[in-house]
Scaffold this motif. Structure first.
Motif, short mmCIF file in Angstrom:
data_model
loop_
_atom_site.label_atom_id
_atom_site.label_comp_id
_atom_site.label_asym_id
_atom_site.label_seq_id
_atom_site.Cartn_x
_atom_site.Cartn_y
_atom_site.Cartn_z
N ARG A 1 3.64 5.91 -3.39
CA ARG A 1 4.92 6.62 -3.51
C ARG A 1 5.13 7.30 -4.87
O ARG A 1 5.70 8.38 -4.92
CB ARG A 1 6.08 5.67 -3.23
CG ARG A 1 6.45 5.59 -1.76
CD ARG A 1 7.81 4.99 -1.58
NE ARG A 1 8.26 5.09 -0.20
CZ ARG A 1 9.47 4.77 0.20
NH1 ARG A 1 10.35 4.32 -0.68
NH2 ARG A 1 9.82 4.88 1.46
N PRO A 2 4.70 6.70 -5.98
CA PRO A 2 4.90 7.38 -7.27
C PRO A 2 4.28 8.78 -7.32
O PRO A 2 4.87 9.70 -7.88
CB PRO A 2 4.23 6.43 -8.27
CG PRO A 2 4.37 5.09 -7.64
CD PRO A 2 4.18 5.33 -6.17
N ALA B 1 0.83 -1.21 0.00
CA ALA B 1 0.00 0.00 0.00
C ALA B 1 0.86 1.25 0.00
O ALA B 1 0.55 2.25 -0.68
CB ALA B 1 -0.92 -0.01 1.21
N VAL B 2 1.98 1.23 0.76
CA VAL B 2 2.90 2.37 0.78
C VAL B 2 3.56 2.55 -0.58
O VAL B 2 3.66 3.67 -1.10
CB VAL B 2 3.96 2.18 1.88
CG1 VAL B 2 5.07 3.22 1.73
CG2 VAL B 2 3.33 2.29 3.25
N ASP C 1 -1.16 6.47 4.52
CA ASP C 1 -1.73 7.80 4.79
C ASP C 1 -0.63 8.83 5.06
O ASP C 1 -0.78 10.01 4.74
CB ASP C 1 -2.67 7.74 5.99
CG ASP C 1 -3.96 6.99 5.67
OD1 ASP C 1 -4.25 6.82 4.47
OD2 ASP C 1 -4.64 6.55 6.61
N THR C 2 0.47 8.38 5.66
CA THR C 2 1.59 9.29 5.91
C THR C 2 2.18 9.80 4.60
O THR C 2 2.50 10.98 4.46
CB THR C 2 2.69 8.57 6.72
OG1 THR C 2 2.15 8.18 7.99
CG2 THR C 2 3.89 9.46 6.94
N VAL C 3 2.29 8.90 3.63
CA VAL C 3 2.83 9.29 2.31
C VAL C 3 1.85 10.21 1.59
O VAL C 3 2.26 11.18 0.95
CB VAL C 3 3.12 8.04 1.46
CG1 VAL C 3 3.70 8.43 0.10
CG2 VAL C 3 4.10 7.11 2.19
N GLU D 1 5.12 14.73 -7.36
CA GLU D 1 4.99 16.04 -6.73
C GLU D 1 6.36 16.61 -6.36
O GLU D 1 6.59 17.81 -6.46
CB GLU D 1 4.12 15.95 -5.47
CG GLU D 1 2.64 15.81 -5.75
CD GLU D 1 2.06 17.02 -6.48
OE1 GLU D 1 2.63 18.12 -6.38
OE2 GLU D 1 1.03 16.85 -7.15
N LEU D 2 7.27 15.72 -5.93
CA LEU D 2 8.62 16.16 -5.60
C LEU D 2 9.32 16.72 -6.82
O LEU D 2 10.01 17.75 -6.76
CB LEU D 2 9.41 14.99 -5.01
CG LEU D 2 10.80 15.33 -4.44
CD1 LEU D 2 10.68 16.31 -3.28
CD2 LEU D 2 11.49 14.05 -3.98
N SER D 3 9.15 16.06 -7.96
CA SER D 3 9.74 16.54 -9.21
C SER D 3 9.15 17.88 -9.63
O SER D 3 9.87 18.79 -10.07
CB SER D 3 9.52 15.49 -10.31
OG SER D 3 10.04 15.94 -11.55
#
Length: 286
Positions: free
Chosen positions: A75-76, A70-71, A120-122, A81-83
């Motif tokens: 992550r993608p 699930a994590v 949910d943290t991610v 968003e980081l990019s």
């Protein structure tokens, strides 16, 4: 008769002995059976406990695997968003101060790197990056709008893009991100190195692009102080405290305001004057 009776008694004794021996044998067999049953029961209980332990371990492993999956599934979106934020920060370089947003992005990145079980943290970290990107975009848009809010033509001429970038960086450094900046020789007929316009932008003379960092920072802090003075100008010029403490001199007040920001010039200010001057930065006239 006596002989017959003796035979009968002997037979009875032998029968009793045989019965007793048989009873003892049966008791021994029963004890052995009970002991074997206890061993079998203990082994059965141990096997049941092992089965329960293995079942629990398998269930936990399956849950951990599901959580990890699930994590990994969310992550993608975080990386995208980081990019996007990285591109926004590159675009903001030399325009607005993004130190706070960069620190927040790094914190979110470390949080996601350490997370193994809670998607949910991610997701929350992804939302944080999206908000940071929007904030940077808004501030850059404000800076770009400020660049076209002043006099027409390019923001520099003889100082060139590198000289302009250096003065721009100094203005941003002292808190002037989003304030328009233009090269001009019109400040006091060219005798003043820089000046602030009541319309909200600052002009600078080309040669100050070569000043030391400390002196350039002070100059931009001083001119930025005038921008804030213009915002409360009517109240400021009517203030008795302003007249008493600064002689009604906006240049002296601007020097003290620059000191408050940590960029002192050649003119000193008392603690009382600095305290009063700090109010202008937040729109308060004492």
């Amino acid at each position: 008769m006596r002989r017959a009776l003796a035979v009968v008694v002997a037979a009875a004794v032998l029968l009793a002995a045989s019965v007793t021996a048989r009873a003892e044998g049966l008791e021994h067999e029963r004890a052995e059976a009970l002991a074997e049953l206890a061993v079998v029961a203990a082994r059965s209980q141990d096997a049941a406990q092992r089965t329960d332990h293995l079942s629990g371990a398998i269930a936990q492993a399956e849950q951990d695997t599901a959580d990890r999956a699930a994590v990994l599934a969310v992550r993608p979106a975080f990386l995208n968003e980081l990019s996007t934020l990285a591109a926004a920060l590159r675009n903001a370089d030399g325009k607005v101060d993004t130190a706070v947003q960069l620190a927040s992005a790094r914190s979110a990145q470390e949080t996601v790197r350490a997370e193994r079980t809670d998607p949910d943290t991610v997701v929350a970290a992804t939302a944080t990056l999206r908000a940071l990107t929007q904030k940077v975009g808004t501030e850059v848009a404000g800076w770009q709008a400020a660049q076209t809010a002043g006099p027409g033509g390019p923001p520099w001429s003889s100082s060139g893009p590198d000289g302009y970038a250096r003065v721009r960086a100094a203005l941003d450094r002292v808190g002037g991100g989003g304030v328009g900046l233009y090269e001009s020789s019109s400040c006091a007929g060219g005798t003043a190195p820089a000046c602030a316009n009541s319309n909200g932008y600052i002009k600078y003379r080309a040669d100050i692009a070569g000043w030391s960092e400390g002196r350039l920072n002070w100059a931009m802090a001083h001119e930025l102080a005038h921008i804030y003075q213009f915002r409360v100008w009517r109240t400021l010029t009517s203030s008795n405290a302003y007249a008493a403490m600064f002689g009604g001199d906006p240049e002296f007040l601007a020097n003290c305001m620059a000191v408050v920001r940590g960029f002192p010039g050649s003119v000193g200010c008392s603690g009382e004057q600095q305290t009063w001057a700090s109010g202008i930065w937040v729109g308060v006239v004492g």
